[in-house]
Design a protein around this motif. Sequence first.
Motif, PDB file in Angstrom:
ATOM      1  N   PHE A 102      64.245 -49.498 -14.592  1.00 17.24           N
ATOM      2  CA  PHE A 102      65.013 -49.956 -13.445  1.00 17.24           C
ATOM      3  C   PHE A 102      66.053 -48.906 -13.086  1.00 17.24           C
ATOM      4  O   PHE A 102      66.755 -48.387 -13.950  1.00 17.24           O
ATOM      5  CB  PHE A 102      65.707 -51.279 -13.796  1.00 17.24           C
ATOM      6  CG  PHE A 102      66.431 -51.923 -12.651  1.00 17.24           C
ATOM      7  CD1 PHE A 102      65.736 -52.505 -11.611  1.00 17.24           C
ATOM      8  CD2 PHE A 102      67.814 -51.956 -12.625  1.00 17.24           C
ATOM      9  CE1 PHE A 102      66.402 -53.114 -10.553  1.00 17.24           C
ATOM     10  CE2 PHE A 102      68.482 -52.558 -11.573  1.00 17.24           C
ATOM     11  CZ  PHE A 102      67.780 -53.139 -10.547  1.00 17.24           C
ATOM     12  N   SER A 103      66.149 -48.597 -11.803  1.00 23.62           N
ATOM     13  CA  SER A 103      67.160 -47.674 -11.291  1.00 23.62           C
ATOM     14  C   SER A 103      68.149 -48.467 -10.447  1.00 23.62           C
ATOM     15  O   SER A 103      67.779 -49.024  -9.410  1.00 23.62           O
ATOM     16  CB  SER A 103      66.515 -46.591 -10.431  1.00 23.62           C
ATOM     17  OG  SER A 103      65.553 -45.884 -11.173  1.00 23.62           O
ATOM     18  N   ILE A 104      69.391 -48.544 -10.885  1.00 24.77           N
ATOM     19  CA  ILE A 104      70.418 -49.323 -10.186  1.00 24.77           C
ATOM     20  C   ILE A 104      70.819 -48.607  -8.893  1.00 24.77           C
ATOM     21  O   ILE A 104      71.085 -47.411  -8.893  1.00 24.77           O
ATOM     22  CB  ILE A 104      71.653 -49.522 -11.074  1.00 24.77           C
ATOM     23  CG1 ILE A 104      71.291 -50.323 -12.327  1.00 24.77           C
ATOM     24  CG2 ILE A 104      72.769 -50.206 -10.298  1.00 24.77           C
ATOM     25  CD1 ILE A 104      72.430 -50.457 -13.318  1.00 24.77           C
ATOM     26  N   GLN A 105      70.868 -49.385  -7.806  1.00 29.34           N
ATOM     27  CA  GLN A 105      71.313 -48.842  -6.525  1.00 29.34           C
ATOM     28  C   GLN A 105      72.626 -49.467  -6.070  1.00 29.34           C
ATOM     29  O   GLN A 105      73.441 -48.820  -5.424  1.00 29.34           O
ATOM     30  CB  GLN A 105      70.222 -49.042  -5.468  1.00 29.34           C
ATOM     31  CG  GLN A 105      68.973 -48.258  -5.788  1.00 29.34           C
ATOM     32  CD  GLN A 105      67.795 -48.616  -4.887  1.00 29.34           C
ATOM     33  OE1 GLN A 105      67.802 -49.642  -4.213  1.00 29.34           O
ATOM     34  NE2 GLN A 105      66.776 -47.776  -4.916  1.00 29.34           N
ATOM     35  N   SER A 106      72.828 -50.749  -6.386  1.00 22.40           N
ATOM     36  CA  SER A 106      74.089 -51.404  -6.024  1.00 22.40           C
ATOM     37  C   SER A 106      74.339 -52.582  -6.962  1.00 22.40           C
ATOM     38  O   SER A 106      73.426 -53.052  -7.640  1.00 22.40           O
ATOM     39  CB  SER A 106      74.061 -51.884  -4.569  1.00 22.40           C
ATOM     40  OG  SER A 106      73.122 -52.928  -4.406  1.00 22.40           O
ATOM     41  N   MET A 107      75.595 -53.034  -6.928  1.00 24.46           N
ATOM     42  CA  MET A 107      75.979 -54.133  -7.804  1.00 24.46           C
ATOM     43  C   MET A 107      77.021 -54.998  -7.103  1.00 24.46           C
ATOM     44  O   MET A 107      77.913 -54.478  -6.437  1.00 24.46           O
ATOM     45  CB  MET A 107      76.560 -53.552  -9.097  1.00 24.46           C
ATOM     46  CG  MET A 107      76.692 -54.545 -10.210  1.00 24.46           C
ATOM     47  SD  MET A 107      77.350 -53.811 -11.731  1.00 24.46           S
ATOM     48  CE  MET A 107      76.233 -52.461 -12.041  1.00 24.46           C
ATOM     49  N   GLN A 108      76.885 -56.303  -7.241  1.00 19.80           N
ATOM     50  CA  GLN A 108      77.874 -57.253  -6.721  1.00 19.80           C
ATOM     51  C   GLN A 108      78.442 -58.000  -7.916  1.00 19.80           C
ATOM     52  O   GLN A 108      77.689 -58.521  -8.744  1.00 19.80           O
ATOM     53  CB  GLN A 108      77.242 -58.252  -5.763  1.00 19.80           C
ATOM     54  CG  GLN A 108      76.663 -57.643  -4.516  1.00 19.80           C
ATOM     55  CD  GLN A 108      75.883 -58.680  -3.710  1.00 19.80           C
ATOM     56  OE1 GLN A 108      75.354 -59.635  -4.247  1.00 19.80           O
ATOM     57  NE2 GLN A 108      75.827 -58.458  -2.404  1.00 19.80           N
ATOM     58  N   ILE A 109      79.774 -58.068  -7.986  1.00 21.47           N
ATOM     59  CA  ILE A 109      80.452 -58.693  -9.114  1.00 21.47           C
ATOM     60  C   ILE A 109      81.273 -59.868  -8.608  1.00 21.47           C
ATOM     61  O   ILE A 109      82.044 -59.735  -7.662  1.00 21.47           O
ATOM     62  CB  ILE A 109      81.380 -57.688  -9.824  1.00 21.47           C
ATOM     63  CG1 ILE A 109      80.607 -56.468 -10.282  1.00 21.47           C
ATOM     64  CG2 ILE A 109      82.113 -58.334 -10.979  1.00 21.47           C
ATOM     65  CD1 ILE A 109      79.531 -56.730 -11.292  1.00 21.47           C
ATOM     66  N   VAL A 117      72.539 -57.232  -9.539  1.00 23.46           N
ATOM     67  CA  VAL A 117      72.218 -55.809  -9.581  1.00 23.46           C
ATOM     68  C   VAL A 117      70.977 -55.600  -8.737  1.00 23.46           C
ATOM     69  O   VAL A 117      69.966 -56.272  -8.923  1.00 23.46           O
ATOM     70  CB  VAL A 117      71.965 -55.346 -11.029  1.00 23.46           C
ATOM     71  CG1 VAL A 117      71.629 -53.879 -11.075  1.00 23.46           C
ATOM     72  CG2 VAL A 117      73.163 -55.653 -11.900  1.00 23.46           C
ATOM     73  N   THR A 118      71.047 -54.679  -7.795  1.00 21.98           N
ATOM     74  CA  THR A 118      69.920 -54.374  -6.924  1.00 21.98           C
ATOM     75  C   THR A 118      69.481 -52.944  -7.198  1.00 21.98           C
ATOM     76  O   THR A 118      70.311 -52.062  -7.395  1.00 21.98           O
ATOM     77  CB  THR A 118      70.330 -54.528  -5.447  1.00 21.98           C
ATOM     78  OG1 THR A 118      70.772 -55.876  -5.239  1.00 21.98           O
ATOM     79  CG2 THR A 118      69.168 -54.250  -4.512  1.00 21.98           C
ATOM     80  N   GLY A 119      68.170 -52.754  -7.204  1.00 21.63           N
ATOM     81  CA  GLY A 119      67.654 -51.420  -7.435  1.00 21.63           C
ATOM     82  C   GLY A 119      66.141 -51.393  -7.358  1.00 21.63           C
ATOM     83  O   GLY A 119      65.510 -52.319  -6.857  1.00 21.63           O
ATOM     84  N   GLU A 120      65.590 -50.316  -7.864  1.00 27.18           N
ATOM     85  CA  GLU A 120      64.146 -50.122  -7.820  1.00 27.18           C
ATOM     86  C   GLU A 120      63.567 -50.353  -9.213  1.00 27.18           C
ATOM     87  O   GLU A 120      63.937 -49.686 -10.175  1.00 27.18           O
ATOM     88  CB  GLU A 120      63.837 -48.701  -7.357  1.00 27.18           C
ATOM     89  CG  GLU A 120      62.368 -48.477  -7.097  1.00 27.18           C
ATOM     90  CD  GLU A 120      62.122 -47.118  -6.477  1.00 27.18           C
ATOM     91  OE1 GLU A 120      61.909 -46.160  -7.250  1.00 27.18           O
ATOM     92  OE2 GLU A 120      62.171 -47.031  -5.238  1.00 27.18           O
ATOM     93  N   LEU A 121      62.646 -51.305  -9.290  1.00 18.72           N
ATOM     94  CA  LEU A 121      61.950 -51.631 -10.531  1.00 18.72           C
ATOM     95  C   LEU A 121      60.586 -50.949 -10.489  1.00 18.72           C
ATOM     96  O   LEU A 121      59.774 -51.231  -9.613  1.00 18.72           O
ATOM     97  CB  LEU A 121      61.787 -53.145 -10.680  1.00 18.72           C
ATOM     98  CG  LEU A 121      61.110 -53.624 -11.960  1.00 18.72           C
ATOM     99  CD1 LEU A 121      61.975 -53.295 -13.172  1.00 18.72           C
ATOM    100  CD2 LEU A 121      60.847 -55.116 -11.886  1.00 18.72           C
ATOM    101  N   THR A 122      60.368 -50.047 -11.428  1.00 17.42           N
ATOM    102  CA  THR A 122      59.120 -49.281 -11.475  1.00 17.42           C
ATOM    103  C   THR A 122      58.314 -49.743 -12.682  1.00 17.42           C
ATOM    104  O   THR A 122      58.844 -49.828 -13.790  1.00 17.42           O
ATOM    105  CB  THR A 122      59.410 -47.776 -11.593  1.00 17.42           C
ATOM    106  OG1 THR A 122      60.253 -47.392 -10.507  1.00 17.42           O
ATOM    107  CG2 THR A 122      58.137 -46.969 -11.568  1.00 17.42           C
TER     108      THR A 122
END
Length: 189
Positions: A125-132, A141-146
């Motif tokens: 998983f590559s993290i692109q953004s996060m909301q706390i 956590v939003t990102g790209e799941l490969t």
Amino acid sequence: MDLSYQHAQGQRILRQRNMLGIAAVVLAAAVALLLLMSATRSREIVLQPILRSPVTVSSAGVSRDYLEQITRDVALLTLNRSPNGLDYWMESILAIVSPRAQGKVKADLLKIVDEQRGSSIAQFFSIQSMQIDTDNLRSRVTGELTTIAGQQVISREHRTFRFDWDYSGLELKLVGFGMEKPATKGTAE
């Protein structure tokens, strides 16, 4: 009469001096013992992996920075896995899970381990953004799941994962996590 009075006075002063000397020796021995104990006593400091700023823990609640940094580390731990490290992966996640959620989380993790054991499928998983959200102790956590099978990439998907936390005493523990369903066209999340 003056002589006997002065003699008694002198004896009283000598007793006071002797008592003061004994008290000084006892206090000096106590100080030496305390210094020896403090010099040989082991110290413990809790270190978190790669922090960008000092973090304090308070009974008033979790700070935004702390929740963000813990979410980052836990997201990478939970979403990066390969078949040859599944047992370690599951034990590491269970170590940070709240005791009240251990059963449910362990059951979910065992399903994943059973499905993936013996396969050649790995994911990262590559993290692109996060909301706390420190008020509700929730992070997204939003990102790209490969997903990779063998050496071939079989999917790359934009995903959002939710992490729910419990803060009890001075301890932050994971109570649940999962993938959020993507919004369908025409509807809002």
